[in-house]
Write a protein that holds these residues in place. Structure first.
Motif, short mmCIF file in Angstrom:
data_model
loop_
_atom_site.label_atom_id
_atom_site.label_comp_id
_atom_site.label_asym_id
_atom_site.label_seq_id
_atom_site.Cartn_x
_atom_site.Cartn_y
_atom_site.Cartn_z
N PHE A 149 0.81 -1.21 0.00
CA PHE A 149 0.00 0.00 0.00
C PHE A 149 0.85 1.27 0.00
N ASN A 150 2.12 1.16 -0.35
CA ASN A 150 3.02 2.32 -0.41
C ASN A 150 3.15 3.04 0.94
N LEU A 151 3.04 2.30 2.03
CA LEU A 151 3.22 2.90 3.34
C LEU A 151 4.70 3.16 3.60
N SER A 152 4.99 4.30 4.20
CA SER A 152 6.37 4.61 4.56
C SER A 152 6.77 3.83 5.82
N ASP A 153 8.07 3.77 6.09
CA ASP A 153 8.54 3.10 7.30
C ASP A 153 7.92 3.72 8.55
N ARG A 154 7.81 5.04 8.56
CA ARG A 154 7.22 5.73 9.70
C ARG A 154 5.75 5.40 9.86
N GLU A 155 5.03 5.31 8.74
CA GLU A 155 3.62 4.96 8.80
C GLU A 155 3.41 3.55 9.33
N ILE A 156 4.30 2.64 8.95
CA ILE A 156 4.22 1.28 9.48
C ILE A 156 4.50 1.27 10.98
N ALA A 173 4.26 10.28 21.71
CA ALA A 173 5.27 10.18 22.78
C ALA A 173 6.23 9.03 22.51
N ARG A 174 5.71 7.90 22.04
CA ARG A 174 6.55 6.73 21.75
C ARG A 174 7.57 7.04 20.65
N LEU A 175 7.12 7.79 19.63
CA LEU A 175 7.96 8.04 18.46
C LEU A 175 8.69 9.38 18.53
N ASP A 176 8.48 10.11 19.62
CA ASP A 176 9.12 11.41 19.81
C ASP A 176 8.77 12.37 18.67
N ILE A 177 7.47 12.43 18.36
CA ILE A 177 6.98 13.37 17.35
C ILE A 177 5.81 14.14 17.96
N THR A 178 5.34 15.17 17.28
CA THR A 178 4.21 15.93 17.80
C THR A 178 2.91 15.17 17.56
N VAL A 179 1.89 15.50 18.35
CA VAL A 179 0.59 14.88 18.16
C VAL A 179 0.04 15.22 16.78
#
Length: 211
Positions: A149-156, A173-179
Motif C-alpha cells: 500500500f506504499n506505506l512509509s517506514d514511519r507509517e508502518i 510520545a513513543r515516536l518522539d513526534i508531535t501529536v
C-alpha cells in the motif's frame, strides 16, 4: 455527556425491542429509528437526518450487515457503525472492521457494556468484545510485501503502535513526534488503506501482512 442519536438495524424483533427498552431507560441517548433490514435502513439514510451511531447486526435478510456497512460508507461516511451480532468468526470480524465498522460487540454483551461501547465510540475510541479483541491480536502475521500500500517506514511504525490500541498522543510520545504529526500519519494511513477507523486500519494491516 453530549446527547446522541442511535439507529438500530436488527431483524430479531425480540432483541430489537429489548434494545429499544434499554435506550428508553438511559438519558441523552435517543433511539430514533429501528430497522429489520439493511435495505430499509439505507433508504432512510437517503431521507432522514443522520444518526450519530448505528448498531448493526450482520446476519440480516436480503443484504448482510457487512454489505450494508460498505454501502453506508459510500453514502454517509460520517455515520459511525458499531456491530452488535452473534457472529464471532475471524473472517466476519476482520471484514466488518476493514469495511468501516468502528467497533464490534457480541450480543452476549451486557446492557452496560453496550451503552459504554456506544459512548466510547462516540468519543472516538475503538470498542471490541474481549473475544473479538483476541481474534484481532492473534491474527497470524505474515512477511510484509515489498510495497504494501506504499506505506512509509514511519507509517508502518505508527500502525504497529496503533495495533497496541494507543491513542495519537501516546503514539507521538513513543515516536518522539508531535501529536499533529502523529495525526497526519494516521490520516495518510487511513487514505492508503482505504479505511475509516483505527480498528479498520489494524484489521486490514494484519490481513495484508503489513504488521
Amino acid at each position: 455527556m453530549i446527547p446522541m442519536t442511535v439507529w438500530v438495524v436488527e431483524d430479531d424483533s425480540v432483541y430489537r425491542r429489548s434494545l429499544e427498552g434499554m435506550f428508553e431507560r438511559r438519558e441523552k441517548i435517543t433511539c430514533a429509528h429501528t430497522f429489520p433490514s439493511c435495505i430499509e435502513f439505507l433508504e432512510a439514510v437517503e431521507q432522514e437526518p443522520h444518526p450519530d451511531i448505528v448498531l448493526m447486526d450482520l446476519g440480516l435478510p436480503k443484504m448482510s450487515g457487512i454489505e450494508g456497512i460498505k454501502r453506508l460508507k459510500k453514502r454517509a461516511p460520517e455515520i459511525t457503525v458499531l456491530v452488535l451480532t452473534t457472529f464471532k468468526e475471524k473472517e466476519a470480524v476482520l471484514e466488518a472492521l476493514e469495511n468501516g465498522a468502528a467497533g464490534y460487540l457480541l450480543k452476549t454483551a451486557t446492557e452496560d457494556e453496550i451503552i459504554n461501547g456506544i459512548r466510547d465510540i462516540f468519543m472516538g475510541q475503538s470498542v471490541l468484545s474481549p473475544s473479538v479483541a483476541r481474534i484481532v491480536l492473534e491474527e497470524i502475521r505474515r512477511p510484509a510485501p515489498e510495497e504494501a500500500f506504499n506505506l512509509s517506514d514511519r507509517e508502518i511504525e505508527v500502525l504497529e503502535h496503533l495495533a497496541e490500541d494507543l491513542a495519537p498522543k501516546e503514539i507521538a510520545a513513543r515516536l518522539d513526534i508531535t501529536v499533529r504529526t502523529a495525526r497526519f500519519h494516521l490520516s495518510n494511513i487511513y487514505e492508503k488503506l482505504q479505511v475509516s477507523s483505527q480498528t479498520g486500519a489494524v484489521a486490514k494491516a494484519l490481513r495484508s501482512g503489513i504488521i
